[in-house]
Design an enzyme around this catalytic site. Structure first.
Site, PDB file in Angstrom:
ATOM      1  N   ALA A   1      -1.077  -6.225  -9.747  1.00 10.03           N
ATOM      2  CA  ALA A   1      -2.088  -6.593 -10.775  1.00 10.03           C
ATOM      3  C   ALA A   1      -1.906  -5.388 -11.805  1.00 10.03           C
ATOM      4  CB  ALA A   1      -2.854  -5.296 -10.465  1.00 10.03           C
TER       5      ALA A   1
ATOM      6  N   ASP B   1      -0.605  -7.081  -4.527  1.00  5.78           N
ATOM      7  CA  ASP B   1      -0.212  -5.435  -4.452  1.00  5.78           C
ATOM      8  C   ASP B   1      -1.258  -4.793  -3.719  1.00  5.78           C
ATOM      9  OD1 ASP B   1      -0.732  -4.381  -7.758  1.00  5.78           O
ATOM     10  OD2 ASP B   1      -1.770  -3.187  -6.017  1.00  5.78           O
TER      11      ASP B   1
ATOM     12  N   ASP C   1       8.213  -5.003 -10.453  1.00  7.15           N
ATOM     13  CA  ASP C   1       7.154  -4.264 -11.923  1.00  7.15           C
ATOM     14  C   ASP C   1       6.902  -2.944 -11.352  1.00  7.15           C
ATOM     15  OD1 ASP C   1       6.489  -4.272 -14.600  1.00  7.15           O
ATOM     16  OD2 ASP C   1       4.788  -4.743 -14.450  1.00  7.15           O
TER      17      ASP C   1
ATOM     18  N   CYS D   1       7.435   0.693 -17.047  1.00  7.55           N
ATOM     19  CA  CYS D   1       7.229   1.409 -18.301  1.00  7.55           C
ATOM     20  C   CYS D   1       7.818   3.034 -17.824  1.00  7.55           C
ATOM     21  CB  CYS D   1       6.380   0.551 -17.966  1.00  7.55           C
ATOM     22  SG  CYS D   1       4.604   1.216 -16.912  1.00  7.55           S
TER      23      CYS D   1
HETATM   24  C1  LIG Z   1       3.521  -1.609 -13.325  1.00  4.66           C
HETATM   25  S1  LIG Z   1       1.648  -2.227 -12.264  1.00  4.66           S
HETATM   26  C2  LIG Z   1       2.517  -3.707 -12.081  1.00  4.66           C
HETATM   27  C3  LIG Z   1       1.430  -3.963 -13.398  1.00  4.66           C
HETATM   28  C4  LIG Z   1       1.643  -5.576 -13.543  1.00  4.66           C
HETATM   29  N1  LIG Z   1       2.730  -6.189 -13.460  1.00  4.66           N
HETATM   30  C5  LIG Z   1       0.984  -6.215 -14.887  1.00  4.66           C
HETATM   31  O1  LIG Z   1       2.396  -6.822 -15.458  1.00  4.66           O
HETATM   32  O2  LIG Z   1      -0.263  -6.199 -14.583  1.00  4.66           O
HETATM   33  C6  LIG Z   1       2.245  -1.077 -10.757  1.00  4.66           C
HETATM   34  C7  LIG Z   1       1.339  -2.034 -10.142  1.00  4.66           C
HETATM   35  O3  LIG Z   1       2.154  -1.916  -8.234  1.00  4.66           O
HETATM   36  C8  LIG Z   1       1.109  -1.828  -7.429  1.00  4.66           C
HETATM   37  N2  LIG Z   1       1.716  -0.794  -6.053  1.00  4.66           N
HETATM   38  C9  LIG Z   1       2.053   0.372  -6.264  1.00  4.66           C
HETATM   39  N3  LIG Z   1       2.112   1.017  -4.463  1.00  4.66           N
HETATM   40  C10 LIG Z   1       2.557  -0.737  -4.430  1.00  4.66           C
HETATM   41  C11 LIG Z   1       3.216  -1.150  -3.009  1.00  4.66           C
HETATM   42  N4  LIG Z   1       3.798  -0.547  -2.251  1.00  4.66           N
HETATM   43  N5  LIG Z   1       2.910  -2.659  -2.828  1.00  4.66           N
HETATM   44  C12 LIG Z   1       2.629  -3.138  -4.131  1.00  4.66           C
HETATM   45  N6  LIG Z   1       2.550  -2.579  -4.945  1.00  4.66           N
HETATM   46  C13 LIG Z   1       2.605  -1.852  -5.097  1.00  4.66           C
HETATM   47  C14 LIG Z   1       0.229  -0.332  -8.321  1.00  4.66           C
HETATM   48  O4  LIG Z   1      -1.592  -0.530  -7.567  1.00  4.66           O
HETATM   49  C15 LIG Z   1       0.069  -1.749  -9.672  1.00  4.66           C
HETATM   50  O5  LIG Z   1      -0.796  -2.535  -9.910  1.00  4.66           O
END
Ligand SMILES: C[S@@+](CC[C@H](N)C(=O)[O-])C[C@H]1O[C@@H](n2cnc3c(N)ncnc32)[C@H](O)[C@@H]1O
Length: 451
Positions: A271, A293, A338, A391
């Protein structure tokens, strides 16, 4: 918020102090808070500009303003009431940076604010500001700073712990370039969504609207929007899903994954879906992308994005990346992690973001990143690929995590990636360095499962 006051009744400095207090004390986002105030109060153009300059100006110079307060108040910031700090920041900002504001007005108006908003501290505010008036010309940043890193942190308004981190990682010159970059206005960058429109047609559409746009030299779907008319989010090309806003560095990630039409892809931390949607367009919207997510509301956003962009191959799922289901093992051609990260590579995007970051992120995040990466690796088919991206520009969350992973997963090997326009990374991993590459600071690496 329904209250609307007329211009004449409003004290712009009072509004600015309240907005700053919401941002600095209550953790509100500066851009959102600013919009909220501008919608609530009907200000003339002049007052809007004054209000915006006061709020953004103080945020932009907060570090240095605080050093001046500490110097002239002769006590640490923590010993002062937070309202007094906001009033002093605003007063000193006007004295030092706003030539058009008479110095007497900066002091007198601050004293009036202190009478209104504090208990008996107007004399103190008056005394500090008068000392600043008398002596600020003779005080230099170099004198206020206790170290080279602190001097850089004052000049470029960066938290000291971040400057220390970068000085250690990349040395002084690169740190200064990086700090300067983070203070620049970001270039508005969008992705042309080839699920809905061809690149040529979209560029024509944008130019026909009178926008000034430039296509990137290396990645054809990257477009820079240097001038546009009207409200961007409501513009036709955005509403119709022909373009979507994202940085070039973020767009590199989908290219590193390099998904092919018809493949099965897992996006573990997906997300709000920028990279899932981009991968879908690289796959001509054929195949399947499972996008997970841990936040429901973010998945909803991702579903809305998919609809706007005409993407039909993305399925969203509430799923923690650390506990992916056993029946997904070895089911995916390519898996993207990511990872949640400190976001230290995208500080240009929002001026106040740097103040929300805490040093504890550097120790808290790597174990989580490694745990997700290790679990995600189990889902990759033999001869499939796993991509790790962040990032951030902090090796503890980047190379170190990947190296730890590789040390215990001998069935994965680095599959070196390189890009037109980016220096070839000796180790096959990509770390973008914003001032050199003119994009956000990202890390990405692709590994191949060989057995
Ligand atoms: C860098 S952002 C991702 C951005 C996304 N890939 C995009 O391009 O729009 C990292 C995401 O990891 C999610 N996140 C955090 N902990 C997580 C977990 N244990 N498992 C899966 N997702 C997780 C967060 O909610 C966040 O949306």
């Amino acid at each position: 918020m329904t209250e609307v006051k007329t211009n004449q009744q409003l004290n712009i400095r009072l509004l600015a102090v309240k907005a700053l207090s919401d941002i600095n004390r209550n953790g509100a986002y500066a851009n959102i808070k600013l919009q909220e105030y501008l919608q609530k109060y009907h200000l003339s153009d002049l007052d809007r500009r004054f209000f915006t300059e006061l709020v953004y100006g103080v945020i932009r110079r907060k570090n240095y303003l605080d050093a001046i307060i500490v110097h002239f108040a002769k006590r640490p910031l923590k010993k002062l009431s937070s309202m007094v700090v906001e009033i002093l920041r605003l007063g000193i900002y006007q004295i030092i940076y706003m030539d058009k504001v008479p110095e007497s007005a900066a002091v007198n108006e601050s004293v009036k604010l202190a009478k209104k908003l504090t208990r008996g501290l107007s004399g103190f505010v008056n005394a500090v500001l008068r000392s600043v008036l008398r002596e600020s010309d003779s005080i230099s940043i170099g004198e206020l700073a206790k170290s080279e890193a602190e001097e850089i942190s004052f000049i470029y308004n960066q938290p000291l712990w971040l400057v220390d981190l970068w000085m250690n990682e990349m040395g002084k010159d690169k740190t200064i370039d990086l700090c300067a970059w983070f203070n620049e206005q970001p270039r508005l960058t969008a992705r042309i969504n080839t699920v809905k429109v061809s690149i040529e047609d979209c560029l024509k559409e944008l130019r026909d609207l009178g926008w000034t746009v430039e296509q990137d030299n290396d990645i054809p779907e990257v477009v820079y929007i240097d001038a546009h008319q009207g409200h961007l989010e409501k513009a036709k090309p955005v509403m119709e899903g022909h373009i979507t806003f994202m940085d070039k560095a973020s767009m590199l990630v989908a290219h590193v994954v390099d998904p092919k039409p018809g493949e099965r892809i897992l996006d573990c931390c997906a997300a709000p879906g920028g990279k899932s949607m981009h991968m879908a367009s690289l796959m001509n919207n054929t195949g399947a992308i499972m996008s997970c997510d841990i936040y429901d509301h973010k998945l909803e956003l991702m579903n809305q994005n998919a609809e706007r962009l005409g993407v039909s191959i993305v399925s969203t799922k509430l799923q923690d990346g650390r506990y992916l289901p056993d029946n997904w093992k070895e089911q995916f051609d390519r898996v993207l992690v990511d990872a949640p990260c400190s976001g230290l590579g995208i500080l240009q995007k929002k001026l106040d973001m740097r103040w929300r970051k805490t040093q504890s992120l550097l120790t808290d995040l790597p174990p989580l990143q490694l745990e997700i990466l290790e679990k995600a690796a189990e889902m990759v088919k033999v001869n499939g690929y796993l991509v790790y991206s962040t990032c951030t520009i902090n090796s503890g969350e980047n190379e170190d995590v990947l190296e730890k992973f590789l040390a215990t997963h001998k069935n994965f090997i680095i599959d070196p990636v390189s890009f037109e326009g980016l220096p070839q990374a000796a180790d096959g991993m990509i770390s973008t360095y914003p001032p050199r590459d003119q994009m956000d600071g990202f890390f990405m690496a692709r590994v191949k499962r060989i057995s």
